[in-house]
Scaffold this motif. Structure first.
Motif, mmCIF file in Angstrom:
data_model
loop_
_atom_site.group_PDB
_atom_site.id
_atom_site.type_symbol
_atom_site.label_atom_id
_atom_site.label_comp_id
_atom_site.label_asym_id
_atom_site.label_seq_id
_atom_site.Cartn_x
_atom_site.Cartn_y
_atom_site.Cartn_z
ATOM 1 N N SER A 1 -3.250 -6.472 -8.262
ATOM 2 C CA SER A 1 -2.080 -6.483 -7.383
ATOM 3 C C SER A 1 -2.206 -7.646 -6.425
ATOM 4 C CB SER A 1 -2.005 -5.193 -6.569
ATOM 5 O OG SER A 1 -1.870 -4.105 -7.437
ATOM 6 N N ASN B 1 0.814 -1.207 0.000
ATOM 7 C CA ASN B 1 0.000 0.000 0.000
ATOM 8 C C ASN B 1 0.851 1.261 0.000
ATOM 9 O OD1 ASN B 1 -2.634 -1.293 0.291
ATOM 10 N ND2 ASN B 1 -1.814 -1.926 2.281
ATOM 11 N N ASP C 1 -4.825 3.345 -16.717
ATOM 12 C CA ASP C 1 -4.362 2.697 -15.484
ATOM 13 C C ASP C 1 -4.172 3.781 -14.426
ATOM 14 O OD1 ASP C 1 -3.120 1.443 -13.412
ATOM 15 O OD2 ASP C 1 -1.592 0.455 -14.615
ATOM 16 N N ARG D 1 -3.443 3.647 -11.419
ATOM 17 C CA ARG D 1 -2.390 3.455 -10.424
ATOM 18 C C ARG D 1 -0.994 3.517 -11.028
ATOM 19 N NH1 ARG D 1 -3.788 1.066 -5.340
ATOM 20 N NH2 ARG D 1 -1.849 -0.111 -5.334
ATOM 21 N N ARG E 1 5.695 4.608 -4.791
ATOM 22 C CA ARG E 1 5.085 3.805 -5.857
ATOM 23 C C ARG E 1 6.034 3.679 -7.027
ATOM 24 N NH1 ARG E 1 -0.482 6.190 -5.612
ATOM 25 N NH2 ARG E 1 -0.732 5.699 -7.824
ATOM 26 N N VAL F 1 -7.321 -2.894 -11.115
ATOM 27 C CA VAL F 1 -7.587 -1.772 -12.007
ATOM 28 C C VAL F 1 -8.092 -2.323 -13.333
ATOM 29 C CG1 VAL F 1 -6.600 0.193 -13.232
ATOM 30 C CG2 VAL F 1 -5.834 -0.334 -10.907
#
Ligand code: ATP
Ligand code: MG
Lengths: 366, 225
Positions: free
Chosen positions: A274, A236, A350, A352, A243, A339
């Motif tokens: 994920s 997370n 996307d 993320r 990230r 996603v």
């Protein structure tokens, strides 16, 4: 489990004056390193990692805030107190910093001489340390005659000579090839497990964190922007910097360019899942059982982070529209984060995906 | 008085040559040892007081550096005469080998100081960092770690210095210090005897070769690369 911290930073700031400018290399950092853990510090070049770690043994002095190490307020120590503190904190370096004019044995002996250990004991301790790092046969060699991995082992033996409770490692594997890196990391793990030494390890490679660290702090422009349990941070990541780091370390998530290429052969619904905290992994057959739909993996990978499965899989789901929706819903229940990228005809972005840093603002990593 | 001929007469020139060699060696070695050691200290002080150094002190560095820059550019032949009052005060004489050694030592300290400073600056600061991280005092890191690490280049530097000191000792012949310089000028140049000058030159060349060879050998032994 609450473990007492061995290193505590409170409001720590370090400022470098460069000409007229002031640079906050470490900016108001609060951080605890727990006794007995391997604590990673990651961040891009210039983030302040080295400075932060050099404050622990006071190779740099703080401008504000306090640091406690093993019950001692190091920010209050004078030169004499500092020397005693440093004997209790080992340090290893990217460029090894061995004494080229001394043999391996004499390198390892140096800190024992500083500590005024009698000669016979010094000899015994040096032999023991070289045995521990697997270099007994190289005792009389000079550093220039050793490989990078062997040099770092000497560095480690030298850092451990006075039996410190803490080992600071500043990019200790950055000058080594992947295989040697793995060897040295295994040695650090052993030191942590067998000797109970707390290790603070700076790296710019997330793979190193993934392999050895228990907890990790991410630094950006002098600040610790995120820290915690390695698995939690990987699973997370809250900050863009984190990230991005994870994305480059584990390139299991397809970039928009790769998605475009994948779509050429797989025009169906693409879903990125994920894999984090999935327990037994991902049961792909369960996704489609009883439904008029198929799911196939078209991109991704799974690895181990902190000894737990971690990764990302991109699936193409095809079939009856309602059943495809159901597959995506089931996936959402078992995977960490899902996603939906839509189909080739109706693509979705996307959300993320983190763009890599511009090469322009990236400071060269020497 | 011998006739002014271009020849080498062992019976006459031989003993003079041996004496000259002895005087030159005395001047050069004493100067190298005293000047070299004091210069090492001076150089360490320069290195340590530099900005960002172990004992950073800008004012002290500025003064030390200024003194070096003040003395180094003065041609030795002028320095030796200008320093005469000081030489007399220190050595009690302004003639002979002892009087020559004093200004030679001063100049050698200055040259060595820069040489040491340069070599230490060029040495890997990582070793100081490592020593400090292990709890070494600044002094220990400097003397027991950095200097040994820079020893190879320092030895080569000293071998290089030998030539300069030899050069000075020849000029010191001008104030009656004797040595090979005096021998070449008085018995060669002044008497139109080129052979004598060439012999003196030959001996100097051999000395330089030996010094350089010694320096190279020693440096190789401490370098371990
Ligand atoms: N002694 C110093 N004087 C002036 N500025 C410094 C000094 N040491 C570090 N800095 C500056 O402080 C900032 C942080 O440096 P630091 O070495 O801690 O970064 P880092 O995260 O370790 O980077 P890298 O990954 O390149 O090692 C950088 O901008 C650097 O230029
Ligand atoms: Mg660094």
């Amino acid at each position: 489990m609450t473990v007492e911290p061995i290193i505590t930073f409170r409001g720590v700031t370090k400022i470098f004056a460069t000409g007229k400018d002031q640079l906050r290399a470490v900016d108001d950092v609060d951080l605890d390193v727990r006794r007995g853990e391997i604590f990673g510090v990651v961040g891009y070049s210039g983030a302040g990692k080295s400075t932060l770690v050099r404050l622990i043994n006071m190779l740099e002095r703080v401008d504000a805030g306090t640091i406690d190490v093993d019950g001692r307020r190091v920010t209050d120590l004078d030169e004499r107190g500092l020397r005693a503190l440093r004997a209790d904190i080992g340090m290893i370096f990217q460029q090894f910093n061995l004494f080229g004019g001394r043999t391996v044995a004499r390198n390892v002996e140096y800190p024992l001489r500083l500590a005024k250990v009698p000669k016979a004991q010094r000899r015994a301790r040096v032999a023991e340390l070289l045995e521990f790092v697997g270099l007994s046969d190289k005792a009389r060699r000079y550093p220039a005659q050793l490989s990078g991995g062997q040099k770092q082992r000497v560095g480690i033996a030298r850092a451990l000579a006075t039996s410190p409770n803490i080992l600071l490692a500043d990019e200790a594997t950055s000058a080594l090839d992947p295989e040697t890196t793995r060897d040295v990391l295994n040695l650090l793990r052993r030191i942590n497990r067998e000797l109970g030494v707390t290790i603070v390890l700076i790296t710019h490679e997330m793979s190193v964190v993934q392999y050895v660290c228990h907890r990790v702090a991410v630094m950006e422009r002098g600040k610790v922007v995120e820290h915690g349990d390695v698995y939690t941070v990987f699973a997370n990541p809250r900050e863009t910097a984190t990230r991005r780091f994870i994305q480059t370390a584990l390139n299991y998530r397809p970039s928009p360019e790769i998605v475009a290429r994948v779509r050429e052969r797989h025009p169906g619904r693409l879903v990125v899942a994920s894999l984090a905290d999935t327990g037994a992994g991902l049961d792909v057959s369960a996704l489609t059982s009883g439904l008029d739909a198929s799911a196939s993996v078209v991109f991704g990978g799974v690895t181990q982070v902190a000894d737990r499965p971690f990764g990302s899989l991109t699936l193409e789901v095809a079939g009856a529209p309602a059943d495809v929706d159901e597959v995506v819903a089931r996936l959402g229940r078992v995977a960490g984060a899902v996603v939906d990228l839509g189909t080739a005809a109706n693509p979705l972005p996307d959300v993320r995906w983190v763009e890599p840093r511009d090469s322009e603002d990236e400071v060269a990593t020497r | 008085m011998r006739p002014l001929t271009n020849d080498w007469d062992w019976a006459y020139h031989g003993p003079l040559l041996w004496t000259a060699i002895g005087q030159t060696l005395q001047m050069v070695l004493v100067t190298l040892v005293i000047g070299g050691l004091l210069g090492l200290g001076y150089g360490l002080a320069l290195y340590a007081t530099r900005r960002g150094g172990l004992y950073a002190a800008g004012g002290v560095y500025a003064v030390l550096s200024f003194v070096v820059n003040l003395i180094r550019p003065i041609p030795f032949i002028i320095f030796i005469t200008a320093a005469r009052p000081l030489t007399i005060a220190v050595t009690g004489t302004s003639l002979g080998v002892r009087a020559a050694i004093f200004p030679m030592v001063i100049v050698t300290i200055m040259a060595t100081a820069r040489l040491v400073e340069q070599n230490l600056v060029a040495a890997d600061p990582g070793v100081i960092e490592a020593a400090r991280a292990m709890g070494a005092s600044r002094f220990n890191a400097l003397i027991h770690v950095l200097v040994p690490e820079a020893l190879g280049p320092l030895i080569l530097g000293y071998a290089f210095l030998f030539v300069g000191v030899l050069d000075m000792s020849a000029m010191a012949g001008a104030i009656g210090a004797g040595g090979l310089g005096y021998f070449a000028i008085s018995y060669g140049y002044d008497r139109y005897n080129d052979v004598v000058t060439w012999v003196a030159v030959g001996v100097i060349i051999v000395m330089v070769q030996i010094a350089q060879h010694l320096g190279n050998t020693l440096a190789r032994r401490v370098l371990h690369r």
